[in-house]
Design a protein around this motif. Structure first.
Motif, PDB file in Angstrom:
ATOM      1  N   LEU A 125      10.822  17.399  -8.106  1.00 39.98           N
ATOM      2  CA  LEU A 125       9.392  17.240  -7.832  1.00 39.98           C
ATOM      3  C   LEU A 125       8.581  17.276  -9.122  1.00 39.98           C
ATOM      4  N   GLU A 126       8.942  18.178 -10.014  1.00 42.11           N
ATOM      5  CA  GLU A 126       8.223  18.293 -11.281  1.00 42.11           C
ATOM      6  C   GLU A 126       8.393  17.045 -12.133  1.00 42.11           C
ATOM      7  N   ALA A 127       9.637  16.532 -12.183  1.00 45.83           N
ATOM      8  CA  ALA A 127       9.921  15.368 -13.024  1.00 45.83           C
ATOM      9  C   ALA A 127       9.273  14.096 -12.494  1.00 45.83           C
ATOM     10  N   ARG A 128       9.120  14.000 -11.169  1.00 45.22           N
ATOM     11  CA  ARG A 128       8.593  12.775 -10.564  1.00 45.22           C
ATOM     12  C   ARG A 128       7.114  12.864 -10.201  1.00 45.22           C
ATOM     13  N   ASP A 129       6.522  14.023 -10.363  1.00 45.33           N
ATOM     14  CA  ASP A 129       5.154  14.234  -9.876  1.00 45.33           C
ATOM     15  C   ASP A 129       4.196  13.167 -10.380  1.00 45.33           C
ATOM     16  N   HIS A 130       4.204  12.890 -11.691  1.00 49.72           N
ATOM     17  CA  HIS A 130       3.265  11.908 -12.249  1.00 49.72           C
ATOM     18  C   HIS A 130       3.538  10.509 -11.728  1.00 49.72           C
ATOM     19  N   PHE A 170       0.880  -1.153   0.000  1.00 55.81           N
ATOM     20  CA  PHE A 170       0.000   0.000   0.000  1.00 55.81           C
ATOM     21  C   PHE A 170       0.925   1.212   0.000  1.00 55.81           C
ATOM     22  N   THR A 171       0.922   1.965  -1.093  1.00 57.39           N
ATOM     23  CA  THR A 171       1.927   2.995  -1.325  1.00 57.39           C
ATOM     24  C   THR A 171       1.424   4.363  -0.879  1.00 57.39           C
ATOM     25  N   VAL A 172       2.211   5.016  -0.031  1.00 59.99           N
ATOM     26  CA  VAL A 172       1.859   6.338   0.483  1.00 59.99           C
ATOM     27  C   VAL A 172       2.936   7.336   0.059  1.00 59.99           C
ATOM     28  N   TRP A 173       2.511   8.393  -0.604  1.00 53.31           N
ATOM     29  CA  TRP A 173       3.423   9.456  -1.017  1.00 53.31           C
ATOM     30  C   TRP A 173       3.368  10.586  -0.004  1.00 53.31           C
ATOM     31  N   LEU A 174       4.492  10.833   0.666  1.00 54.88           N
ATOM     32  CA  LEU A 174       4.616  11.963   1.575  1.00 54.88           C
ATOM     33  C   LEU A 174       5.324  13.094   0.843  1.00 54.88           C
TER      34      LEU A 174
END
Length: 308
Positions: free
Chosen positions: A274-279, A234-238
């Motif tokens: 952050l921009e490159a990895r956002d998606h 279960f993946t959580v993005w902080l």
């Protein structure tokens, strides 16, 4: 046509009997061997002789012979010509797997034809149909995000709250290698580090039916590894505001980006990353903006989402 096939088979046998170029390191020799095998494979699929390929690509017969027998360096321009003549993307010439099945190739071509806006929905549907049920995945929780998002602190608190072990993947990698992360990258490069990271992640899945895991921020850019995360956890993005990331890293005395003199460079790097990895981060099952939240608040939100 039969003569062409016979000639093509003779070309293959001749290429496979020639020795690879001398003086190459093992990785370079292996790369040239993969290239040679794939060119022969795609040429064989089309029933093309080496002469046919030379005529259609504009690359000389001797040069093709060297390519198909793992000899010498190859320019990008030449690779482009050969790939075009074989009606293949250049990247396919370096695929390190054996020839894919027809089903695989058809699925890939289908996905290529879909608009970008539809791909996320297709991925979600595939994962819903073929990954373990959400209840099973919630036994393993993984926290992703940039350094400074709070993964280690929140992860430890969440593991305590749930009564599960807490594991930091980077520490597992260091323990497996007997080296620091920087030493691993210096000695084995990004490729070596990422291969070790994936192996350690697979070990965590096998060894821990219930766990809270914190990963390095760049793991989401590794498709093979990230697929394991999304499929098994279960993946959580902080995440947090860029200034908050920087301040927290400063508090950790991380000299890689936290020197005050490097503030502008560090902030540019945070924004760009952050921009490159956002998606990629947004593929997580749940996300929490930790900018204005304390550790207990973040843990409470995750626990509520889990229904624990």
């Amino acid at each position: 046509m039969t003569g062409d096939i016979v000639a093509a088979e003779q070309d293959d046998k001749a290429a496979q009997t020639e020795a690879p170029a001398a003086g190459l390191d093992a990785d370079s020799a292996a790369l040239l061997a993969v290239l040679a095998r794939n060119i022969r494979h795609f040429r064989g699929q089309r029933g093309m002789t080496r002469k046919n390929l030379a005529e259609q690509s504009g690359v000389s017969l001797p040069h093709l012979a060297r390519m198909e027998s793992s000899q010498g360096n190859v320019s990008v321009v030449v690779l482009g010509k050969v790939a075009k003549a074989l009606n293949q993307p250049v990247a396919s010439l370096f695929g390190d797997d054996e020839a894919r099945t027809g089903d695989f190739n058809l699925i890939v071509e289908f996905l290529k034809r879909q608009p970008v806006s539809r791909l996320a929905r297709i991925r979600e549907q595939i994962f819903a149909d073929y990954q373990p049920a959400e209840g099973v995945r919630k036994d393993r929780i993984v926290l992703t995000g940039l350094r400074g998002a709070g993964k280690s602190t929140v992860g430890q608190a969440l593991a305590t709250r749930l009564g599960r072990p807490f594991v930091e993947l980077n520490r597992e990698v260091e323990q497996e290698a007997g080296l620091s992360l920087q030493e691993i990258i210096t000695l084995y490069g990004q490729s070596g580090y990422r291969n070790l990271e994936r192996r350690c992640l697979e070990q965590v899945v096998v060894q821990h039916p219930q766990v809270v895991l914190a990963t390095g921020g760049g793991i989401v850019a590794e498709p093979l590894t990230y697929e394991i995360l999304l499929n098994s956890f279960f993946t959580v993005w902080l995440h947090a505001e860029p200034d908050t990331h920087f301040r927290r890293v400063m508090d950790q005395h991380d000299i890689r980006i936290a020197k005050p003199a490097l503030y502008r460079e560090a902030m540019d790097n945070i924004h760009r990353t952050l921009e490159a990895r956002d998606h990629l981060y947004r593929m997580a099952a749940f996300e929490v903006d930790t900018t204005h939240l304390g550790v207990d608040d973040v843990v409470a939100r995750i626990v509520d989402q889990l229904g624990a």
